[in-house]
Scaffold this motif. Structure first.
Motif, PDB file in Angstrom:
ATOM      1  N   SER A  27      -7.582   8.981  18.763  1.00  0.00           N
ATOM      2  CA  SER A  27      -6.213   8.736  18.284  1.00  0.00           C
ATOM      3  C   SER A  27      -6.215   8.535  16.766  1.00  0.00           C
ATOM      4  CB  SER A  27      -5.621   7.498  18.966  1.00  0.00           C
ATOM      5  OG  SER A  27      -6.232   6.324  18.474  1.00  0.00           O
ATOM      6  N   ILE A  28      -5.074   8.790  16.159  1.00  0.00           N
ATOM      7  CA  ILE A  28      -4.949   8.619  14.711  1.00  0.00           C
ATOM      8  C   ILE A  28      -5.185   7.158  14.343  1.00  0.00           C
ATOM      9  CG2 ILE A  28      -3.340   8.746  12.766  1.00  0.00           C
ATOM     10  CD1 ILE A  28      -2.202  11.303  14.100  1.00  0.00           C
ATOM     11  N   LYS A  29      -4.712   6.254  15.164  1.00  0.00           N
ATOM     12  CA  LYS A  29      -4.936   4.828  14.924  1.00  0.00           C
ATOM     13  C   LYS A  29      -6.432   4.515  14.911  1.00  0.00           C
ATOM     14  CE  LYS A  29      -3.820   0.312  16.879  1.00  0.00           C
ATOM     15  NZ  LYS A  29      -3.100  -0.384  17.947  1.00  0.00           N
ATOM     16  N   ASP A  30      -7.177   5.057  15.859  1.00  0.00           N
ATOM     17  CA  ASP A  30      -8.621   4.827  15.914  1.00  0.00           C
ATOM     18  C   ASP A  30      -9.341   5.480  14.738  1.00  0.00           C
ATOM     19  OD1 ASP A  30      -8.452   3.283  18.195  1.00  0.00           O
ATOM     20  OD2 ASP A  30      -8.879   4.947  19.559  1.00  0.00           O
ATOM     21  N   VAL A  31      -8.863   6.639  14.304  1.00  0.00           N
ATOM     22  CA  VAL A  31      -9.436   7.279  13.120  1.00  0.00           C
ATOM     23  C   VAL A  31      -9.241   6.383  11.907  1.00  0.00           C
ATOM     24  CG1 VAL A  31      -9.225   9.224  11.514  1.00  0.00           C
ATOM     25  CG2 VAL A  31      -9.223   9.646  13.978  1.00  0.00           C
ATOM     26  N   ALA A  32      -8.033   5.852  11.751  1.00  0.00           N
ATOM     27  CA  ALA A  32      -7.738   4.962  10.619  1.00  0.00           C
ATOM     28  C   ALA A  32      -8.682   3.765  10.620  1.00  0.00           C
ATOM     29  CB  ALA A  32      -6.286   4.494  10.672  1.00  0.00           C
ATOM     30  N   TYR A  33      -8.844   3.131  11.773  1.00  0.00           N
ATOM     31  CA  TYR A  33      -9.742   1.980  11.867  1.00  0.00           C
ATOM     32  C   TYR A  33     -11.188   2.376  11.616  1.00  0.00           C
ATOM     33  CZ  TYR A  33      -5.942  -0.862  13.841  1.00  0.00           C
ATOM     34  OH  TYR A  33      -4.771  -1.545  14.023  1.00  0.00           O
ATOM     35  N   ASP A  39      -4.288  -0.782   8.507  1.00  0.00           N
ATOM     36  CA  ASP A  39      -2.858  -0.489   8.639  1.00  0.00           C
ATOM     37  C   ASP A  39      -2.693   1.020   8.763  1.00  0.00           C
ATOM     38  OD1 ASP A  39      -0.142  -0.028   8.290  1.00  0.00           O
ATOM     39  OD2 ASP A  39       0.071  -1.420   6.617  1.00  0.00           O
ATOM     40  N   GLN A  40      -2.234   1.463   9.925  1.00  0.00           N
ATOM     41  CA  GLN A  40      -2.092   2.899  10.175  1.00  0.00           C
ATOM     42  C   GLN A  40      -1.069   3.551   9.238  1.00  0.00           C
ATOM     43  OE1 GLN A  40      -1.177   3.931  14.225  1.00  0.00           O
ATOM     44  NE2 GLN A  40      -1.035   6.096  13.775  1.00  0.00           N
ATOM     45  N   MET A  41      -0.013   2.832   8.898  1.00  0.00           N
ATOM     46  CA  MET A  41       0.996   3.406   8.001  1.00  0.00           C
ATOM     47  C   MET A  41       0.425   3.611   6.596  1.00  0.00           C
ATOM     48  SD  MET A  41       3.539   4.079   9.852  1.00  0.00           S
ATOM     49  CE  MET A  41       4.665   4.548   8.576  1.00  0.00           C
ATOM     50  N   PHE A  43      -2.735   4.057   5.927  1.00  0.00           N
ATOM     51  CA  PHE A  43      -3.664   5.176   6.099  1.00  0.00           C
ATOM     52  C   PHE A  43      -2.920   6.506   6.006  1.00  0.00           C
ATOM     53  CE2 PHE A  43      -5.236   8.266   9.308  1.00  0.00           C
ATOM     54  CZ  PHE A  43      -6.397   8.667   8.666  1.00  0.00           C
ATOM     55  N   SER A  44      -1.793   6.613   6.686  1.00  0.00           N
ATOM     56  CA  SER A  44      -1.014   7.857   6.667  1.00  0.00           C
ATOM     57  C   SER A  44      -0.508   8.186   5.269  1.00  0.00           C
ATOM     58  CB  SER A  44       0.167   7.758   7.635  1.00  0.00           C
ATOM     59  OG  SER A  44      -0.297   7.689   8.964  1.00  0.00           O
ATOM     60  N   ARG A  45      -0.065   7.166   4.525  1.00  0.00           N
ATOM     61  CA  ARG A  45       0.402   7.396   3.149  1.00  0.00           C
ATOM     62  C   ARG A  45      -0.733   7.880   2.251  1.00  0.00           C
ATOM     63  NH1 ARG A  45       3.289   2.566   3.925  1.00  0.00           N
ATOM     64  NH2 ARG A  45       1.776   1.418   2.664  1.00  0.00           N
ATOM     65  N   VAL A  46      -1.885   7.224   2.344  1.00  0.00           N
ATOM     66  CA  VAL A  46      -3.035   7.617   1.527  1.00  0.00           C
ATOM     67  C   VAL A  46      -3.506   9.011   1.928  1.00  0.00           C
ATOM     68  CG1 VAL A  46      -5.433   7.073   0.962  1.00  0.00           C
ATOM     69  CG2 VAL A  46      -3.755   5.241   1.095  1.00  0.00           C
ATOM     70  N   PHE A  47      -3.549   9.287   3.229  1.00  0.00           N
ATOM     71  CA  PHE A  47      -3.976  10.590   3.722  1.00  0.00           C
ATOM     72  C   PHE A  47      -3.070  11.689   3.169  1.00  0.00           C
ATOM     73  CE2 PHE A  47      -4.618  14.130   6.523  1.00  0.00           C
ATOM     74  CZ  PHE A  47      -5.950  14.043   6.901  1.00  0.00           C
ATOM     75  N   LYS A  48      -1.749  11.476   3.249  1.00  0.00           N
ATOM     76  CA  LYS A  48      -0.803  12.483   2.752  1.00  0.00           C
ATOM     77  C   LYS A  48      -0.933  12.671   1.247  1.00  0.00           C
ATOM     78  CE  LYS A  48       3.783  14.260   2.937  1.00  0.00           C
ATOM     79  NZ  LYS A  48       4.953  14.419   3.733  1.00  0.00           N
ATOM     80  N   PRO A  55      -1.552  12.966   8.779  1.00  0.00           N
ATOM     81  CA  PRO A  55      -2.692  13.129   9.680  1.00  0.00           C
ATOM     82  C   PRO A  55      -2.378  13.995  10.902  1.00  0.00           C
ATOM     83  CG  PRO A  55      -2.551  10.856   8.960  1.00  0.00           C
ATOM     84  CD  PRO A  55      -1.323  11.546   8.461  1.00  0.00           C
ATOM     85  N   SER A  56      -1.185  13.853  11.469  1.00  0.00           N
ATOM     86  CA  SER A  56      -0.839  14.665  12.643  1.00  0.00           C
ATOM     87  C   SER A  56      -0.669  16.138  12.281  1.00  0.00           C
ATOM     88  CB  SER A  56       0.406  14.127  13.344  1.00  0.00           C
ATOM     89  OG  SER A  56       1.484  14.041  12.458  1.00  0.00           O
ATOM     90  N   GLU A  57      -0.104  16.431  11.109  1.00  0.00           N
ATOM     91  CA  GLU A  57       0.002  17.830  10.662  1.00  0.00           C
ATOM     92  C   GLU A  57      -1.388  18.415  10.428  1.00  0.00           C
ATOM     93  OE1 GLU A  57       4.232  17.483   8.203  1.00  0.00           O
ATOM     94  OE2 GLU A  57       2.342  17.236   7.130  1.00  0.00           O
TER      95      GLU A  57
END
Length: 68
Positions: A27-33, A39-41, A43-48, A55-57
């Motif tokens: 899961s994306i949450k597990d990847v972030a951890y 914080d998954q949100m 993580f998503s901001r930094v990833f983008k 991350p999902s795209e």
């Protein structure tokens, strides 16, 4: 490297996260951890910011491309 320590660490984390996202079973949450984000949100901001897509795209475009 031309970047701050935090930026360098985030680039390293996101690089590893990109590899983990290619495995659709994690899961994306597990990847972030797994790469050190609590914080998954965030993580998503930094990833983008680094990869130019969420991350999902990224997972949708690259699923199954990981070769060991």
């Amino acid at each position: 490297t031309g970047m701050s320590v935090i930026d360098y660490i985030n680039h390293c984390r996101i690089s590893k996260a990109g590899l983990l996202l290619m495995d659709g079973n994690i899961s994306i949450k597990d990847v972030a951890y797994s790469v050190g984000f609590t914080d998954q949100m965030y993580f998503s901001r930094v990833f983008k910011k680094i990869k130019g897509q969420t991350p999902s795209e990224y997972r949708k475009e690259n699923k199954g491309k990981y070769i060991i």
